[in-house]
Every structure is written in C-alpha cells, then in structure tokens.
Design an enzyme around this catalytic site. Structure first.
Site, PDB file in Angstrom:
ATOM      1  N   LYS A   1      -1.548  -2.521  11.381  1.00  0.00           N
ATOM      2  CA  LYS A   1      -0.548  -2.692  10.329  1.00  0.00           C
ATOM      3  C   LYS A   1       0.620  -3.583  10.806  1.00  0.00           C
ATOM      4  CE  LYS A   1      -2.689  -0.047   7.285  1.00  0.00           C
ATOM      5  NZ  LYS A   1      -3.850   0.563   7.925  1.00  0.00           N
TER       6      LYS A   1
HETATM    7  C1  PLP Z   1      -4.804   1.880   1.942  1.00  0.00           C
HETATM    8  C2  PLP Z   1      -4.766   2.854   3.077  1.00  0.00           C
HETATM    9  N1  PLP Z   1      -4.380   4.109   2.837  1.00  0.00           N
HETATM   10  C3  PLP Z   1      -4.321   5.015   3.828  1.00  0.00           C
HETATM   11  C4  PLP Z   1      -4.650   4.713   5.122  1.00  0.00           C
HETATM   12  C5  PLP Z   1      -4.600   5.764   6.178  1.00  0.00           C
HETATM   13  O1  PLP Z   1      -3.663   5.457   7.177  1.00  0.00           O
HETATM   14  P1  PLP Z   1      -3.816   6.055   8.648  1.00  0.00           P
HETATM   15  O2  PLP Z   1      -4.929   5.328   9.315  1.00  0.00           O
HETATM   16  O3  PLP Z   1      -2.477   5.774   9.278  1.00  0.00           O
HETATM   17  O4  PLP Z   1      -4.085   7.507   8.513  1.00  0.00           O
HETATM   18  C6  PLP Z   1      -5.040   3.409   5.425  1.00  0.00           C
HETATM   19  C7  PLP Z   1      -5.391   3.070   6.803  1.00  0.00           C
HETATM   20  O5  PLP Z   1      -5.980   2.115   7.157  1.00  0.00           O
HETATM   21  C8  PLP Z   1      -5.106   2.458   4.369  1.00  0.00           C
HETATM   22  O6  PLP Z   1      -5.485   1.200   4.622  1.00  0.00           O
END
Ligand code: PLP
Length: 417
Positions: free
Chosen positions: A201
């Site tokens: 990110k």
């Molecule tokens: C659109 C979206 N929502 C939620 C998430 C979940 O985030 P995390 O990996 O920090 O749990 C991601 C992770 O890639 C994502 O791309």
C-alpha cells in the site's frame, strides 16, 4: 506500435526475457528514518498501546481531514470493526461490490449479516449507484463501497442513497489513501473509511489498518472493539493508578502496537512523495501504452486516483490469446503482473454459499477475464517502468501479429477456394 520490439522472440518461446530478475507488482520502501523510528520505540517503555498510537492516529486523521482515526491490526480488522460499529448483525443486509479483495465481504459474514452483491460500472469498476439503489431493502444496514485501484467511488450518489434509506456508507479505501473526490480527501467523506497498511500500500506498518470517521460515538465503539470490548486501555489505567476495567461487549484484540505506529508515523511523512511518484508512473503508462490493444484505467473528472494499482484490460477481440497466456508471457519476461480481482462471488466459498449470483454481475465477471495489474509501487525506478512498457509492447505486438497472420492466411485461403 513500437517497431523495435516487433521481431523479438518472446521469453515464453525461448527468447531472452526483458528483465533478468522478476519485478514485483508491488513492494514497500522502508528507509533509515523508518528503521530509527522503530528502534526508538523498541528501547522505550511501551511496545504496544503507548504514546505512538495516539500520535499516529492524530496525524493520520489530520492528513485525511477526518475528526477521528482509530488504528487496528490490519485492513481486514478495520473492516470488521466498521461492520461491528455499523451495528450489522444477523438478519441485516449489506450491499457490497464483487470487484474487491474478499475481506470487504467477509466482514459482513463475521457479523452474521448477509452480503448483497451489486455490480460495478464499466469505466472505474467501482460500485454502481444505480445497481445499489435497485438492491437496497428495509434490511440494508450498510453500503460497503471500494475505491478500486485507488479511484474514489461515486461517493455523492452513494451517500444520497444511504441517507435516503437511513443506512451507513462504509468506504473501503484500502487502495485509496491520498485519493481525492472533487477536491475533498478520501477518509473524510463516508460515515466510516477503512485503510490498510499492508506492504504493497501507499504507506506500511507491516500489517495494519485504520478507520476514520467524524462521528465520536462510532470512534468510541471502534476503539473498544479493537480492545476486547473493554472501555479503557492498560496505559490509561497505569497512569491513573486504577486497576478496574469492564468489558461491555464482545470485542477482539485488534490493537496496532506502538512499534507499528512509529513506523506508520514515519511512513506518513513520505505519503506525498509516494503519491507523486505513483502518479508520475501512471502518466507514463498512459502515454506509452495507449497504442496497444488495451483499455487503460479511466480517471473521472474531478477525481484524483491514489494509483494503488494500474489495472489494464486486454482487448481480447484484437488478440488470438486469452488473458492467461498473455499473463504467462509477461511473467516469462520477468514482469510481475497480477490480477485484481477474481470477483468475490466467484470464489469457491461464496459460490457454495450464494450460488444464485453466478452470471448476475456481468460487468465484474467480464472485466475479470480481461484484467491484468501492472507493477505499480512508489520505489519503481524509471528503468523498471521502461521494462514494463517494453514487455507489454513486445508481448502484445507478438500476439497482434499472430492475429493479423491468421487473418491474412484465412483470407488467402478463401481466395484460393
Ligand atoms: C480492497 C481491500 N480491502 C481490504 C483489504 C485487507 O487489508 P489487509 O491486508 O490490511 O487486511 C485489502 C488488502 O489488500 C484490500 O485490497
């Protein structure tokens, strides 16, 4: 068409790859300042919820223009916390898009509620407000929208639907830290906005997430939810000489430790530079890929994308190969392409649980067949970007030539008949 790449043999067919080593589609950049920020905390009194949590939350809230920011251990935990704070429970429905990472939808199921999929729009692949309006019922408690690839959702239209129906708008902005909607910052526009600090990110804390909101009551619920449902934190109790605490509801340990918050604070200082670099890369991709048989990502008027991803769509009618083969050819050139996303309702778990959705979300389903995400991260060098562009010209020119060869063979064959 780039004629210099016309005669190159694809790596897939025994030619020399564009790169010696694989270029990933995304990666973090962590510098000496970040390392020192973390090292300081490691030497301090607080490794978990200490002073860095509040410092990171305050700086983050200010950056996105929200009143409150509540840190949690991942973007997934942030979604779960938001679903809980929205009051989702059994019998409730939440509208969700299919074109997202499964966590966006899983959080609805964590709460025992039912996800209702609505299709996306053709240009941005974001939730289509028209589809949402058609699917809202008296049971809809929340609308989850996703800023796919970093492009803000249709927030005004969605907010209008949410307000008219008395439901909450939750924006999954895990792709969109730093994006802007008509001059306003993503993070300040929905009832709750969710971010992720996963290494691919815009800024990273290793694992980590944040929910922003202007609503003090939601913020308080989010804070308790990440701490087992307990009203106070250990540090507050230590400072006030108290031992007493009560658990008011069933929460989780979703806390983001001070170590991670120190990294987050240090990374936040680089957000502007990271966004600028991603935008620069997108401009170059736009310029140098526009003659290929591709649909390039669209940015609507008044929007600023945060460019988490640069997803291209293959014009399969101009190519003799399907996405899988072109993907494989790019990988063979050592370009770490990816695909975002298998529509959530098409994962085996969701197919089994909600079989009726298959074939009912045509825009997401068709887009999935054509999508490839190109490498996009802020520490890509100009040479890395040039390699991606070179490989795309090389691979797509090859397949275009193959297709035109097929055409001329077919028409010569017809004349001879
Ligand atoms: C659109 C979206 N929502 C939620 C998430 C979940 O985030 P995390 O990996 O920090 O749990 C991601 C992770 O890639 C994502 O791309």
């Amino acid at each position: 068409m780039n004629s210099s790449t016309k005669t190159e043999t694809l790596a897939l067919k025994g030619g020399r790859p564009v790169r010696e080593k694989l270029l990933p589609y995304g990666r973090q950049s962590v510098d000496e300042d970040d390392v020192w920020a973390v090292a300081e905390v490691l030497k301090s009194d607080w490794l978990t919820t200490g002073p860095k949590v509040a410092e990171f939350e305050e700086a983050f809230a200010e950056r996105v223009g929200a009143r409150y920011a509540v840190s949690v251990s991942s973007g997934t935990a942030a979604l779960h916390a938001a679903a809980f704070a929205a009051g989702l429970s059994e019998g409730d429905e939440a509208i969700v898009p299919p074109m997202t990472f499964c966590a966006t939808v899983n959080c609805v199921l964590y709460q025992g509620a039912t996800p209702v999929f609505a299709d996306v729009t053709e240009d941005t692949l974001n939730l289509d407000p028209g589809q949402v309006a058609a699917k809202v019922t008296s049971r809809t408690k929340a609308i989850f929208t996703v800023d796919y690839a970093g492009h803000p959702s249709a927030l005004e239209e969605l907010r209008e639907i949410a307000s008219a129906k008395g439901t909450l708008l939750i924006e999954d902005a895990c792709h969109a830290l730093g994006a802007e909607y008509k001059g306003k910052r993503v993070g300040s526009l929905a009832d709750m906005t969710v971010f992720s600090f996963h290494p691919v990110k815009h800024i990273t804390t290793g694992e980590g997430g944040m929910v922003t909101t202007d609503d003090g009551r939601l913020a308080e619920t989010l804070r308790r939810f990440r701490n087992h449902g307990i009203s106070s934190e250990a540090r507050q109790r230590q400072e006030s000489g108290q031992w007493f605490y009560e658990m008011a509801f069933l929460g989780f340990n979703y806390r983001l430790p001070d170590i991670a918050c120190a990294l987050g604070l240090s990374q936040l200082g680089k957000l502007e530079a990271n966004l600028a670099r991603r935008r620069e890369i997108a401009v170059r991709y736009d310029r140098e890929l526009r003659d290929l048989p591709l649909i390039l990502p669209v940015v609507r008027d008044g929007m600023r994308s945060a460019w988490h991803l640069y997803p291209i769509r293959l014009r399969l009618e101009s190519l003799p190969a399907r996405r899988g083969e072109i993907f494989g050819a790019l990988r063979a050139e050592n370009i770490g392409v990816n695909v975002h996303y298998i529509p959530v309702h098409q994962h085996p778990y969701y197919r089994k649980k909600f079989p009726a959705y298959e074939g009912t979300l045509p825009i997401a389903e068709n887009a999935y067949e054509e999508l490839i995400s190109l490498p996009m991260f802020h520490c890509m060098t100009d040479d890395d970007v040039a390699d991606v562009i070179h490989a795309l010209h090389k691979v797509l020119n090859h397949y275009e030539e193959e297709k035109s060869g097929e055409h001329s063979r077919a028409s010569t064959g017809r004349r001879a008949e």
